[in-house]
Design a protein around this motif. Structure first.
Motif, PDB file in Angstrom:
ATOM      1  N   SER A 188     -81.621  97.451-100.014  1.00  0.00           N
ATOM      2  CA  SER A 188     -81.590  96.337-100.400  1.00  0.00           C
ATOM      3  C   SER A 188     -81.453  96.353-101.766  1.00  0.00           C
ATOM      4  CB  SER A 188     -82.468  95.424-100.057  1.00  0.00           C
ATOM      5  OG  SER A 188     -82.496  95.294 -98.523  1.00  0.00           O
ATOM      6  N   PHE A 197     -78.447  92.492 -95.702  1.00  0.00           N
ATOM      7  CA  PHE A 197     -78.376  93.554 -95.420  1.00  0.00           C
ATOM      8  C   PHE A 197     -77.222  93.602 -94.136  1.00  0.00           C
ATOM      9  CE2 PHE A 197     -80.282  97.158 -93.421  1.00  0.00           C
ATOM     10  CZ  PHE A 197     -81.095  97.800 -94.612  1.00  0.00           C
ATOM     11  N   TYR A 243     -85.759 100.179 -96.044  1.00  0.00           N
ATOM     12  CA  TYR A 243     -85.106  98.737 -96.172  1.00  0.00           C
ATOM     13  C   TYR A 243     -84.966  98.253 -97.535  1.00  0.00           C
ATOM     14  CZ  TYR A 243     -84.104  94.009 -95.174  1.00  0.00           C
ATOM     15  OH  TYR A 243     -83.521  92.544 -94.945  1.00  0.00           O
ATOM     16  N   HIS A 244     -86.259  98.355 -98.294  1.00  0.00           N
ATOM     17  CA  HIS A 244     -86.153  97.567 -99.535  1.00  0.00           C
ATOM     18  C   HIS A 244     -85.406  98.615-100.598  1.00  0.00           C
ATOM     19  CE1 HIS A 244     -88.621  94.281 -98.997  1.00  0.00           C
ATOM     20  NE2 HIS A 244     -89.330  94.739 -98.110  1.00  0.00           N
ATOM     21  N   GLY A 302     -87.162  94.569 -92.088  1.00  0.00           N
ATOM     22  CA  GLY A 302     -86.807  93.509 -92.911  1.00  0.00           C
ATOM     23  C   GLY A 302     -87.508  92.230 -92.491  1.00  0.00           C
ATOM     24  N   LYS A 360     -81.380  89.144 -95.424  1.00  0.00           N
ATOM     25  CA  LYS A 360     -80.722  89.113 -94.147  1.00  0.00           C
ATOM     26  C   LYS A 360     -79.322  89.168 -94.582  1.00  0.00           C
ATOM     27  CE  LYS A 360     -84.161  87.743 -90.398  1.00  0.00           C
ATOM     28  NZ  LYS A 360     -84.115  86.991 -89.315  1.00  0.00           N
TER      29      LYS A 360
END
Length: 474
Positions: free
Chosen positions: A309, A449, A305-306, A471, A446
């Protein structure tokens, strides 16, 4: 754009790729070649990319300026005399006619500057810009296209290794400390910016380092300071015309001052620049909001996720015109260079981390005790102690507690780091302001993403759902 690139490359929202037809490329190519042919002297570099001998790429750079030639001499891998003698046909060629503009009335042109890649012809053309980094980053983009075809993951990261072969990757955009933290005199430097992760382990793509040198001092960063000697290219710095001494604190030209030097100028560089599979994958963020912990241990889904991002804050010195920090997201910590959709690189990273047992970490090198303007930048000495604890493995054995909103696992204690800064809300005087700022940053994550939620990651949708769940939750 052709049939191959139309289907393979990342196009649309968030993508750095801008389409161009074959005819326009050839117009610009002819313009560049004609200009280079008109000169009394041109500079030609034949060099390599990737220290992995099985996946080495041969590049030829034709340029009009000695500065550009020396820059690429420093940044690419320098062949031996024997390798140069038998160099043969390059795999990729750059025509750098940056002193000459493109015709802005040509179709697809919007200014007198154009940097064009033609993957089918294996050529790059530069017109209307003398920024040397166009060559470095253009070739990095090419590697982001070529390497995944060989099941090799190309990464915008620093990389170093301990004496026992414990390799660490450092991801982070400009200003997060990627070069500073990967250049550690207690460890061997594999590279500071561009790497490949293959079935054999890690390899540096480049033969040099491109370090920021604003406010550089011998005390703060001795390895980078000592690397600035004859042969190093300094960009945008102010110096005394008589003594030729550089004033590293002078920001009158720009705060984005740089030094480009061969990697062997770093005394503890690991030559050849290769290493085993990483044990730690460290994602660096300069959080201007002051709400991310100094360090968090990530599970695989959180790492993905990171990674996708690619959060940090643009701070003064990394982008022209930015004087106040602004939250920004750059997919895979290098959206400007990636050719395929970010989820494809993320799936490869997840697979390799799982296969080789690497641990993911999120390290905030930004603010604590408040946002930019009210809080303070986390001391480099504390960040180094955190990184040391990751390298030694001691942080894996720490006691952890979970944060709100982002659900991050944070250690309760690290030797040499004040315990109160490990949990961000402890450092804020105004707890309500902290909560509001945390929710604001969560909302920004959010919103960013949403670009990636419609893509399947991996062989099924399970990993996609896991990553979305990793997230912010509020």
């Amino acid at each position: 754009m052709d049939d191959t690139t139309q289907n393979e490359l990342w196009w649309g929202r968030g993508s750095p790729n801008i389409e161009m037809d074959e005819h326009t490329f050839l117009v610009n190519r002819e313009r560049a070649v004609d200009y280079l042919n008109s000169l009394d002297k041109v500079f030609v570099n034949d060099q390599f990319l990737n220290w992995d001998p099985q996946n080495r790429i041969k590049v030829r750079i034709v340029s009009a300026r000695a500065y550009h030639s020396l820059f690429m001499h420093n940044m690419c891998i320098r062949p031996t005399d024997e390798e140069l003698e038998n160099f043969g046909t390059p795999d990729f060629t750059i025509y750098n006619a940056g002193q000459f503009p493109c015709n802005r009335y040509t179709h697809y042109m919007t200014s007198s500057t154009s940097t064009d890649l033609n993957l089918a012809r294996k050529e790059m053309v530069i017109l209307g810009t003398q920024y040397a980094g166009e060559m470095k980053k253009g070739l990095f983009s090419v590697m982001h296209y070529l390497m995944p075809k060989r099941q090799i993951l190309s990464l915008h990261s620093g990389c170093n290794t301990g004496i026992d072969g414990d390799v660490a990757l450092f991801f982070g955009l400009s200003g997060t400390g990627k070069t500073t933290l990967s250049t550690d005199h207690n460890r061997y430097l594999i590279g500071d910016d561009e790497h490949c992760w293959s079935d054999y382990g890690m390899s540096n793509i480049e033969g040099g380092c491109y370090a920021k040198c604003i406010d550089l001092s011998r005390e703060k960063e001795p390895d980078i300071w000592n690397a600035i000697k004859f042969g190093t290219v300094l960009e945008n710095v102010v110096f005394d015309e008589h003594t030729r001494e550089v004033e590293y604190g002078d920001k009158s030209v720009t705060e984005n001052t740089r030094a480009a030097y061969p990697i062997e100028y770093i005394p503890n560089a690991k030559l050849p620049c290769i290493g085993p599979h990483p044990k730690n994958v460290i994602l660096l963020a300069c959080d201007a909001f002051g709400v991310l912990p100094p360090v968090s241990k990530l599970n695989l889904a959180q790492t993905m996720y990171h990674f996708i991002s690619g959060y940090t804050a643009l701070v003064a010195g990394t982008e022209d015109g930015i004087k106040e920090p602004t939250a920004t997201f750059s997919a895979c910590f290098g959206a400007a260079f990636i050719m395929l959709h970010p989820t494809k690189y993320a799936a490869m990273l997840a697979e390799k981390m799982q296969k080789h047992g690497a641990t993911g970490w999120l390290v905030n090198t930004g603010w604590s005790g408040g946002s930019y303007g009210s809080g303070n930048r986390i001391k480099l000495a504390y960040t180094r102690r955190i990184i040391d604890a990751i390298h030694s493995g001691s942080l894996l054995n720490a006691t952890y507690e979970k944060t709100d909103v982002f659900g991050l696992e944070i250690p309760t204690e690290i030797e040499g780091v004040p315990s109160e800064i490990l949990r961000p809300e402890n450092t804020w005087g105004d707890k309500k302001a902290y909560k509001n700022t945390l929710l604001k940053l969560g909302g920004l994550f959010k919103n960013n993403f949403e670009t990636f939620t419609n893509y399947k990651i991996g062989k099924d949708t399970m990993l996609t759902q896991e990553i979305l769940a990793a997230g912010p939750n509020f």
